[in-house]
Design a protein around this motif. Structure first.
Motif, short mmCIF file in Angstrom:
data_model
loop_
_atom_site.label_atom_id
_atom_site.label_comp_id
_atom_site.label_asym_id
_atom_site.label_seq_id
_atom_site.Cartn_x
_atom_site.Cartn_y
_atom_site.Cartn_z
N LEU A 1 80.08 -5.20 9.30
CA LEU A 1 80.34 -6.08 10.45
C LEU A 1 81.47 -7.07 10.14
O LEU A 1 82.25 -7.43 11.01
N LEU A 2 81.51 -7.49 8.86
CA LEU A 2 82.46 -8.53 8.49
C LEU A 2 83.82 -7.98 8.03
O LEU A 2 84.70 -8.73 7.63
N GLY A 3 83.97 -6.66 8.10
CA GLY A 3 85.25 -6.07 7.71
C GLY A 3 85.50 -6.13 6.23
O GLY A 3 86.62 -6.37 5.77
N MET A 4 84.43 -5.91 5.43
CA MET A 4 84.59 -5.99 3.98
C MET A 4 84.47 -4.65 3.29
O MET A 4 84.61 -4.57 2.07
N THR A 5 84.16 -3.58 4.05
CA THR A 5 84.01 -2.27 3.41
C THR A 5 85.25 -1.43 3.70
O THR A 5 85.84 -1.51 4.77
N ASP A 6 85.65 -0.61 2.73
CA ASP A 6 86.87 0.19 2.89
C ASP A 6 86.65 1.38 3.82
O ASP A 6 87.55 1.77 4.55
N SER A 7 85.46 2.01 3.76
CA SER A 7 85.22 3.17 4.63
C SER A 7 83.90 3.01 5.37
O SER A 7 82.91 3.64 5.00
N PRO A 8 83.87 2.16 6.39
CA PRO A 8 82.61 1.97 7.12
C PRO A 8 82.24 3.22 7.90
O PRO A 8 83.11 4.03 8.24
#
Ligand code: KIV
Length: 294
Positions: A209-216
């Motif tokens: 949700l927070l835009g912290m994962t490279d491949s959501p």
């Protein structure tokens, strides 16, 4: 909320500070997921989540968000050996971890375990559909219920777990029709992740949700870009350190003490005109009280 037809929001959380902010944002349920194995510990699968750490993180989240319902994920192999093992470990989540509900990835064969846990007074959420703890057997993360036969099986799992006493159900990675069928066949609140919009509640891994994962995953849409914000903050810090301009306020010796020590006292402002710590510090937020040093 489910009874009133009001969708409720659930997010994963693994630490007290994040939990505090999520509670302030009004999130209704925090899930201390075994996805901590990936998000916190850096493993590439959830089966690496250690039990003791999961319990400790659950307690941390509860301390950070004491007014929010906290659901704890029981890790791989912490409830599979026997019903006794399941009750014992779930009880640890409730006492040491202060969890309100425990979640098990389960199919219908776990109904006796859920029944036993329920008899012991443990509120259980049955996680059906895609079950990441079983990927070593199923061969990978699979969408659940793509065929009528598989959909029937997933619905049967949900029904069996509810009958056994589950107070909540969670469906992961399934077409919306499967969610509809579960909702028609069960009456406890259903939380969805990648399972359409009809569920009573929705959960996401907070880093997605927070835009912290490279491949959501495809169903997860970021609403903030904290990954980029963190990177930019880090590079600002690197630059400021290199410029000896670290911000904040300095501590100072009592009046005349530097001279008594035989060294020259520093000006009360340093580079960038930063004020010294002799001035009153701004009031910290309540839960940061312990960090007050003046
Ligand atoms: O561990 C987790 O984050 C979960 C969600 C994917 C539901 O179980």
């Amino acid at each position: 909320m489910a009874g009133r037809g009001v969708p409720f929001a659930c997010l994963t959380a693994y630490d007290a500070t994040t939990a505090r902010w999520l509670e302030r944002g009004g999130v209704h349920v925090l899930l201390v997921g075994d996805s901590a194995a990936q998000m916190v510990l850096g493993f590439d699968r959830t089966t690496d989540m250690p039990l003791d750490l999961a319990i400790a993180l659950t307690a941390a989240v509860k301390r950070g968000a004491p007014r929010t319902l906290i659901m704890a994920d029981m890790p791989f192999a912490s409830y599979h050996e026997s019903d006794e093992q399941a009750v014992r470990n779930a009880a640890r989540f409730m006492t040491e971890g202060m969890a309100d509900v425990v979640k098990l990835e389960a199919d219908a064969s776990f109904a006796p375990t859920v029944e036993r846990m329920t008899r012991a007074g443990i509120p259980v959420c049955g996680h059906v559909g895609c079950r990441p703890q079983t990927v070593a057997v199923s061969g990978g993360y699979r969408i659940a219920g793509k065929t009528a036969e598989d959909a029937r099986r997933v619905v049967a799992d949900a029904v069996a777990l509810e009958r056994a006493g589950a107070v909540l159900l969670l469906i992961e990675a399934a077409p919306a029709e499967v969610t509809d069928a579960i909702m028609a066949a069960t009456s406890v609140p259903l939380i969805g992740i990648g399972a359409g919009t009809a569920c009573h509640g929705q959960v996401l891994v907070v880093q997605d949700l927070l835009g912290m994962t490279d491949s959501p995953p495809r169903f997860a849409e970021a609403v903030a870009q904290l990954g980029l914000a963190t990177r930019d903050a880090a590079s600002t810090w690197v630059r400021r350190v290199s410029e000896r301009n670290i911000g904040g306020r300095r501590y100072v010796m009592d009046e005349g003490e530097a001279e008594r020590l035989g060294i020259q006292s520093r000006p009360t402002t340093e580079s960038g005109g930063e004020p010294s710590a002799r001035e009153p510090m701004s009031r910290p937020t309540t839960s940061d009280e312990a960090r007050r040093d003046e």
